[in-house]
Motif scaffolding. Structure first.
Motif, PDB file in Angstrom:
ATOM      1  N   PHE A  67       0.321  -1.394  -0.130  1.00  0.00           N
ATOM      2  CA  PHE A  67       0.503  -0.324  -0.225  1.00  0.00           C
ATOM      3  C   PHE A  67       0.814   0.959   0.387  1.00  0.00           C
ATOM      4  O   PHE A  67       0.638   1.970  -1.201  1.00  0.00           O
ATOM      5  CB  PHE A  67      -1.093  -0.137   1.183  1.00  0.00           C
ATOM      6  N   ILE A  68       1.611   1.523   1.040  1.00  0.00           N
ATOM      7  CA  ILE A  68       2.712   2.780   1.218  1.00  0.00           C
ATOM      8  C   ILE A  68       3.692   2.560  -0.024  1.00  0.00           C
ATOM      9  O   ILE A  68       3.776   3.661  -0.504  1.00  0.00           O
ATOM     10  CB  ILE A  68       3.333   2.683   2.846  1.00  0.00           C
ATOM     11  N   GLU A  72       3.015   6.123  -2.678  1.00  0.00           N
ATOM     12  CA  GLU A  72       4.328   7.337  -2.608  1.00  0.00           C
ATOM     13  C   GLU A  72       5.211   6.892  -4.138  1.00  0.00           C
ATOM     14  O   GLU A  72       5.266   8.046  -4.961  1.00  0.00           O
ATOM     15  CB  GLU A  72       5.518   6.648  -1.463  1.00  0.00           C
ATOM     16  N   GLU A  73       4.861   5.446  -4.704  1.00  0.00           N
ATOM     17  CA  GLU A  73       5.297   5.852  -5.878  1.00  0.00           C
ATOM     18  C   GLU A  73       4.857   6.249  -6.995  1.00  0.00           C
ATOM     19  O   GLU A  73       5.547   6.761  -8.017  1.00  0.00           O
ATOM     20  CB  GLU A  73       5.229   4.281  -6.458  1.00  0.00           C
ATOM     21  N   TYR A  74       3.312   6.498  -6.721  1.00  0.00           N
ATOM     22  CA  TYR A  74       2.301   7.368  -7.731  1.00  0.00           C
ATOM     23  C   TYR A  74       1.768   8.288  -7.055  1.00  0.00           C
ATOM     24  O   TYR A  74       0.662   9.157  -7.751  1.00  0.00           O
ATOM     25  CB  TYR A  74       1.215   6.279  -8.613  1.00  0.00           C
ATOM     26  N   LYS A  75       2.782   8.768  -5.911  1.00  0.00           N
ATOM     27  CA  LYS A  75       2.807  10.185  -6.008  1.00  0.00           C
ATOM     28  C   LYS A  75       0.746  10.497  -5.566  1.00  0.00           C
ATOM     29  O   LYS A  75      -0.287  11.282  -5.825  1.00  0.00           O
ATOM     30  CB  LYS A  75       2.678  11.405  -6.209  1.00  0.00           C
ATOM     31  N   MET A  76       0.375   9.412  -4.694  1.00  0.00           N
ATOM     32  CA  MET A  76      -1.356   9.448  -4.506  1.00  0.00           C
ATOM     33  C   MET A  76      -1.996  10.333  -3.869  1.00  0.00           C
ATOM     34  O   MET A  76      -3.210  10.626  -3.402  1.00  0.00           O
ATOM     35  CB  MET A  76      -2.116   7.526  -4.160  1.00  0.00           C
ATOM     36  N   ILE A  77      -1.367  10.321  -2.802  1.00  0.00           N
ATOM     37  CA  ILE A  77      -1.431  11.792  -1.578  1.00  0.00           C
ATOM     38  C   ILE A  77      -1.054  12.330  -1.497  1.00  0.00           C
ATOM     39  O   ILE A  77       0.575  12.182  -0.917  1.00  0.00           O
ATOM     40  CB  ILE A  77      -1.614  10.257  -0.145  1.00  0.00           C
ATOM     41  N   HIS A  78      -1.365  14.272  -0.900  1.00  0.00           N
ATOM     42  CA  HIS A  78      -0.652  14.730  -0.590  1.00  0.00           C
ATOM     43  C   HIS A  78      -0.906  15.764   0.860  1.00  0.00           C
ATOM     44  O   HIS A  78      -1.936  15.702   0.972  1.00  0.00           O
ATOM     45  CB  HIS A  78      -0.567  16.236  -2.020  1.00  0.00           C
ATOM     46  N   HIS A  79      -0.104  16.665   0.693  1.00  0.00           N
ATOM     47  CA  HIS A  79      -0.265  17.397   2.548  1.00  0.00           C
ATOM     48  C   HIS A  79      -1.456  18.062   1.818  1.00  0.00           C
ATOM     49  O   HIS A  79      -2.137  18.933   0.521  1.00  0.00           O
ATOM     50  CB  HIS A  79       1.215  17.749   2.561  1.00  0.00           C
ATOM     51  N   GLY A  80      -2.390  18.049   2.983  1.00  0.00           N
ATOM     52  CA  GLY A  80      -3.686  18.785   2.939  1.00  0.00           C
ATOM     53  C   GLY A  80      -4.607  18.031   1.867  1.00  0.00           C
ATOM     54  O   GLY A  80      -6.094  18.441   2.325  1.00  0.00           O
ATOM     55  N   ASP A  81      -4.184  16.636   1.216  1.00  0.00           N
ATOM     56  CA  ASP A  81      -5.631  16.093   1.039  1.00  0.00           C
ATOM     57  C   ASP A  81      -6.672  16.429   1.635  1.00  0.00           C
ATOM     58  O   ASP A  81      -6.383  15.661   3.131  1.00  0.00           O
ATOM     59  CB  ASP A  81      -4.790  15.302   0.500  1.00  0.00           C
ATOM     60  N   ARG A  82      -7.845  15.386   1.627  1.00  0.00           N
ATOM     61  CA  ARG A  82      -9.211  14.819   1.772  1.00  0.00           C
ATOM     62  C   ARG A  82      -9.064  13.775   1.302  1.00  0.00           C
ATOM     63  O   ARG A  82      -9.400  13.731   0.122  1.00  0.00           O
ATOM     64  CB  ARG A  82     -10.375  15.743   1.880  1.00  0.00           C
ATOM     65  N   VAL A  83      -9.263  12.588   2.257  1.00  0.00           N
ATOM     66  CA  VAL A  83      -9.463  11.580   1.680  1.00  0.00           C
ATOM     67  C   VAL A  83     -10.805  10.473   2.161  1.00  0.00           C
ATOM     68  O   VAL A  83     -11.372  10.891   3.456  1.00  0.00           O
ATOM     69  CB  VAL A  83      -8.249  10.008   2.497  1.00  0.00           C
ATOM     70  N   LEU A  84     -11.648  10.204   0.979  1.00  0.00           N
ATOM     71  CA  LEU A  84     -12.440   9.876   1.683  1.00  0.00           C
ATOM     72  C   LEU A  84     -12.634   8.633   1.534  1.00  0.00           C
ATOM     73  O   LEU A  84     -12.594   7.879   0.099  1.00  0.00           O
ATOM     74  CB  LEU A  84     -13.950  10.448   1.111  1.00  0.00           C
TER      75      LEU A  84
END
Length: 152
Positions: A67-68, A72-84
């Motif tokens: 998962f990690i 990280e490879e595809y840069k899916m989550i960035h600072h300030g994102d909101r994940v639902l």
């Protein structure tokens, strides 16, 4: 000895990351970890008049590591994102939620902070009851949204 928390949805999975246990004295150790650092009070008294707690267990490495790597490879989550996360209550969606919750904790140490929430879209089936998710997500500290859409 811990017993599984009754938060199972229609999937019936018991792979959730929390188990209900009787509260032990602070500083007691199991598996080499200080339990006083990983307890979240459930807020109710058990049948034997001892406080119950929900104890976090990290998702297994066979789930967390790939998962990690992918995030990280595809840069899916960035600072300030909101994940639902769309949460049915089954083991697949709960595993994803707990993996994201653990990643949220780990990413914070790298300067990446994001918010995490959960939503359930109830299809209107009489056999589906998402109510056990409410106290569970509250104990986890994840905001929960519920939407009923009578599609069945």
């Amino acid at each position: 000895e811990g017993v599984g928390v009754e938060v199972r949805g229609r999937g019936g999975g018991d792979e959730g990351a929390y188990v209900k246990e009787n509260k032990e004295e602070k500083g007691d150790k199991k598996d080499g970890r200080d339990e006083s650092q990983s307890e979240t009070t459930h807020g109710s008294e058990g049948a034997d008049n001892t406080s119950s707690v929900l104890k976090f267990h990290c998702p297994p490495k066979r789930i967390l590591k790939p998962f990690i790597e992918a995030v990280e490879e595809y840069k899916m989550i960035h600072h300030g994102d909101r994940v639902l996360v769309c949460l049915s209550g089954g083991k697949d969606s709960l595993s994803l939620l707990h993996t994201l919750h653990q990643y949220q904790f780990m990413a914070k140490s790298k300067g990446v902070e994001f918010s995490l929430g959960a939503v359930t879209v109830d299809p209107g089936a009489s056999s589906y009851n998402p109510q056990p998710l409410v106290p569970y997500l509250d104990a986890l500290g994840v905001p929960y949204h519920y939407e009923r859409q009578p599609i069945l």
